[in-house]
Write a protein that holds these residues in place. Structure first.
Motif, mmCIF file in Angstrom:
data_model
loop_
_atom_site.group_PDB
_atom_site.id
_atom_site.type_symbol
_atom_site.label_atom_id
_atom_site.label_comp_id
_atom_site.label_asym_id
_atom_site.label_seq_id
_atom_site.Cartn_x
_atom_site.Cartn_y
_atom_site.Cartn_z
ATOM 1 N N LEU A 1 0.821 -1.204 0.000
ATOM 2 C CA LEU A 1 0.000 0.000 0.000
ATOM 3 C C LEU A 1 0.859 1.260 0.000
ATOM 4 O O LEU A 1 0.554 2.237 -0.689
ATOM 5 N N ILE A 2 1.931 1.241 0.769
ATOM 6 C CA ILE A 2 2.841 2.397 0.789
ATOM 7 C C ILE A 2 3.410 2.639 -0.604
ATOM 8 O O ILE A 2 3.485 3.777 -1.085
ATOM 9 N N ARG A 3 3.762 1.557 -1.290
ATOM 10 C CA ARG A 3 4.293 1.680 -2.641
ATOM 11 C C ARG A 3 3.245 2.267 -3.576
ATOM 12 O O ARG A 3 3.554 3.119 -4.416
ATOM 13 N N ALA A 4 1.986 1.833 -3.424
ATOM 14 C CA ALA A 4 0.907 2.350 -4.288
ATOM 15 C C ALA A 4 0.703 3.844 -4.070
ATOM 16 O O ALA A 4 0.491 4.595 -5.024
ATOM 17 N N ILE A 5 0.771 4.280 -2.820
ATOM 18 C CA ILE A 5 0.622 5.704 -2.535
ATOM 19 C C ILE A 5 1.753 6.488 -3.188
ATOM 20 O O ILE A 5 1.529 7.518 -3.833
ATOM 21 N N ARG A 6 2.965 5.993 -3.042
ATOM 22 C CA ARG A 6 4.137 6.698 -3.571
ATOM 23 C C ARG A 6 4.174 6.714 -5.092
ATOM 24 O O ARG A 6 4.808 7.588 -5.693
ATOM 25 N N GLU A 7 3.494 5.753 -5.731
ATOM 26 C CA GLU A 7 3.527 5.667 -7.189
ATOM 27 C C GLU A 7 2.262 6.247 -7.833
ATOM 28 O O GLU A 7 1.987 5.992 -8.993
ATOM 29 N N SER A 8 1.503 7.034 -7.066
ATOM 30 C CA SER A 8 0.289 7.660 -7.586
ATOM 31 C C SER A 8 0.490 9.161 -7.737
ATOM 32 O O SER A 8 1.066 9.802 -6.854
ATOM 33 N N ARG A 9 0.021 9.703 -8.859
ATOM 34 C CA ARG A 9 0.170 11.144 -9.103
ATOM 35 C C ARG A 9 -0.736 11.957 -8.188
ATOM 36 O O ARG A 9 -0.379 13.039 -7.745
ATOM 37 N N ILE A 10 -1.939 11.434 -7.919
ATOM 38 C CA ILE A 10 -2.929 12.134 -7.111
ATOM 39 C C ILE A 10 -3.447 11.192 -6.034
ATOM 40 O O ILE A 10 -3.659 10.008 -6.289
ATOM 41 N N SER A 11 -3.643 11.710 -4.836
ATOM 42 C CA SER A 11 -4.380 10.980 -3.804
ATOM 43 C C SER A 11 -5.706 11.695 -3.573
ATOM 44 O O SER A 11 -5.735 12.922 -3.431
ATOM 45 N N ILE A 12 -6.794 10.929 -3.582
ATOM 46 C CA ILE A 12 -8.108 11.470 -3.260
ATOM 47 C C ILE A 12 -8.522 10.905 -1.906
ATOM 48 O O ILE A 12 -8.629 9.682 -1.745
ATOM 49 N N VAL A 13 -8.727 11.784 -0.949
ATOM 50 C CA VAL A 13 -9.123 11.369 0.391
ATOM 51 C C VAL A 13 -10.623 11.591 0.527
ATOM 52 O O VAL A 13 -11.102 12.731 0.480
ATOM 53 N N VAL A 14 -11.374 10.498 0.653
ATOM 54 C CA VAL A 14 -12.826 10.573 0.818
ATOM 55 C C VAL A 14 -13.126 10.500 2.311
ATOM 56 O O VAL A 14 -13.052 9.430 2.923
ATOM 57 N N LEU A 15 -13.409 11.642 2.893
ATOM 58 C CA LEU A 15 -13.632 11.737 4.334
ATOM 59 C C LEU A 15 -15.109 11.494 4.637
ATOM 60 O O LEU A 15 -15.978 12.220 4.155
ATOM 61 N N SER A 16 -15.385 10.468 5.402
ATOM 62 C CA SER A 16 -16.752 10.110 5.774
ATOM 63 C C SER A 16 -16.834 10.025 7.294
ATOM 64 O O SER A 16 -15.836 10.194 8.001
ATOM 65 N N LYS A 17 -18.018 9.746 7.801
ATOM 66 C CA LYS A 17 -18.267 9.778 9.241
ATOM 67 C C LYS A 17 -17.294 8.909 10.035
ATOM 68 O O LYS A 17 -16.811 9.303 11.106
ATOM 69 N N ASN A 18 -16.979 7.735 9.505
ATOM 70 C CA ASN A 18 -16.154 6.785 10.268
ATOM 71 C C ASN A 18 -14.718 6.674 9.766
ATOM 72 O O ASN A 18 -14.019 5.731 10.114
ATOM 73 N N TYR A 19 -14.289 7.642 8.933
ATOM 74 C CA TYR A 19 -12.902 7.606 8.439
ATOM 75 C C TYR A 19 -11.923 7.580 9.609
ATOM 76 O O TYR A 19 -10.942 6.832 9.604
#
Length: 370
Positions: free
Chosen positions: A56-74
């Motif tokens: 997962l860390i590798r996927a984050i580092r290899e992504s141009r954009i991160s989209i954070v979907v903030l919901s009630k239980n995030y």
């Protein structure tokens, strides 16, 4: 900051609390991403634990954009919170773009860890070290201060999802392209053509680009298409109509149907299409905002099959036709035209100087290697 030339494995890394949004909002967002050709990391099949793994860390580092979907239980998930910390590390070290979606949660509650969001977050913090909790609070404060889409401001979730995908496309396309470097006067051509397109006008419009063979009409049209694409949900660059569809344009009904099939297949991103009458384009694209470039047209029948009834398309639609035959445009009634002429003496001299300098530099580099 990351170099604009860096190669990213994924366009988007989505961070979200699965039980809140996976089978609802996120499933629709991912489908929209696929429709728009946006490559998003898929976390299905990854075993969850309190610590995020190397995959997962590798996927984050290899992504141009991160989209954070903030919901009630995030904030109830230490997994999500650790993802968020890693995302901001990547923003600082690699220039990753961070986008936010506030899904049925108040940004203020996220920022100050209040309300139902704050309650579940505090439960997650129980038994954690002060250092860990501080990292989470800092990350939540930062992400809540990023302006994003807020679900309470939309009465149509599908439209919100389209807007998010468009914003992603805009960010992905923001890196300056070098595809068109070296063409003399390109920026000048693009500026003049955009003024003719009157993009702030919602009325559908057709524009013709004419000029001698080999003058650069296709290059100009491609650069223009590259600039305008992010603002059009449906778009297609139909290359070399004359050469690729040489047998189409003889006026017969079947040939026109096949030409329309090719356009609809690509603009609607479908694998199969059966066009049985010549009104299908206007019916399928009725009220849709479209950008269509018809490159190197040489027949009235081609225009009749593809550019007829422009006013059936949605507000802001643009059809751009390139041809070496200015008379063809006039005969079809396209009066909004731009002619590409040969470069001026000054532009030609500038191009020659640039080429000479580039050749000299290349020779200097080669000699340094010898």
């Amino acid at each position: 900051m990351a170099s604009s030339s860096r190669s990213w494995r994924y366009n988007v890394f989505p961070s979200f609390h699965g039980p809140d949004v996976r089978v609802t909002f996120m499933s629709h967002l991912k489908k929209q991403f696929q429709h728009n050709g946006i490559i998003a990391f898929n976390d299905e099949g990854i075993e969850r634990s309190k610590l995020i793994g190397t995959e997962l860390i590798r996927a984050i580092r290899e992504s141009r954009i991160s989209i954070v979907v903030l919901s009630k239980n995030y904030g109830s998930s230490s997994w999500c919170l650790n993802e968020l910390v890693e995302i901001f590390k990547c923003q600082e070290s690699a220039g990753q773009i961070v986008m936010t979606v506030f899904y049925k949660v108040d940004p203020c509650d996220v920022r100050k860890q209040m309300g139902a969001f704050g309650k579940t977050f505090k439960e997650t913090c129980e038994g954690k070290t002060e250092t860990q909790v501080h990292k989470w609070i800092h990350a939540l404060t930062r992400v809540a201060n990023i302006a994003g889409e807020h679900s309470v401001n939309w009465n149509n979730e599908a439209k919100m999802i389209e807007k998010i995908a468009l914003n992603v496309s805009n960010n992905l396309n923001a890196t300056p392209s070098r595809d068109f470097d070296g063409m003399v006067g390109l920026e000048g051509h693009l500026g003049k053509i955009q003024s003719l397109l009157i993009l702030e006008n919602d009325e559908p419009m057709t524009l013709g680009i004419s000029g001698p063979a080999g003058i650069g009409k296709t290059t100009i049209a491609r650069a223009l298409y590259h600039q305008l694409s992010p603002d059009f949900p449906l778009r297609y660059f139909m290359e070399n109509v004359r050469g690729s569809y040489g047998n189409i344009g003889c006026g017969d009904h079947g040939s026109k149907l096949r030409l329309q099939e090719q356009l609809l297949l690509h603009i609607l991103n479908q694998t199969n299409m059966n066009v049985c009458h010549l009104d299908v384009i206007s019916e399928r694209l009725c009220n849709q905002k479209v950008l269509i470039v018809l490159d190197d047209v040489d027949s009235l029948d081609q225009l009749d099959a593809l550019a007829k009834d422009i006013y059936h398309f949605g507000s802001g639609s643009r059809i751009i036709v390139t041809t070496k035959d200015q008379e063809l445009l006039e005969r079809y009634g396209i009066t909004n035209t731009y002619h590409v002429g040969f470069p001026s003496n000054g532009e030609a001299l500038e191009s020659s100087v640039d080429m000479l300098l580039e050749e000299t530099l290349q020779n200097m580099v080669l000699k340094s290697w010898q």
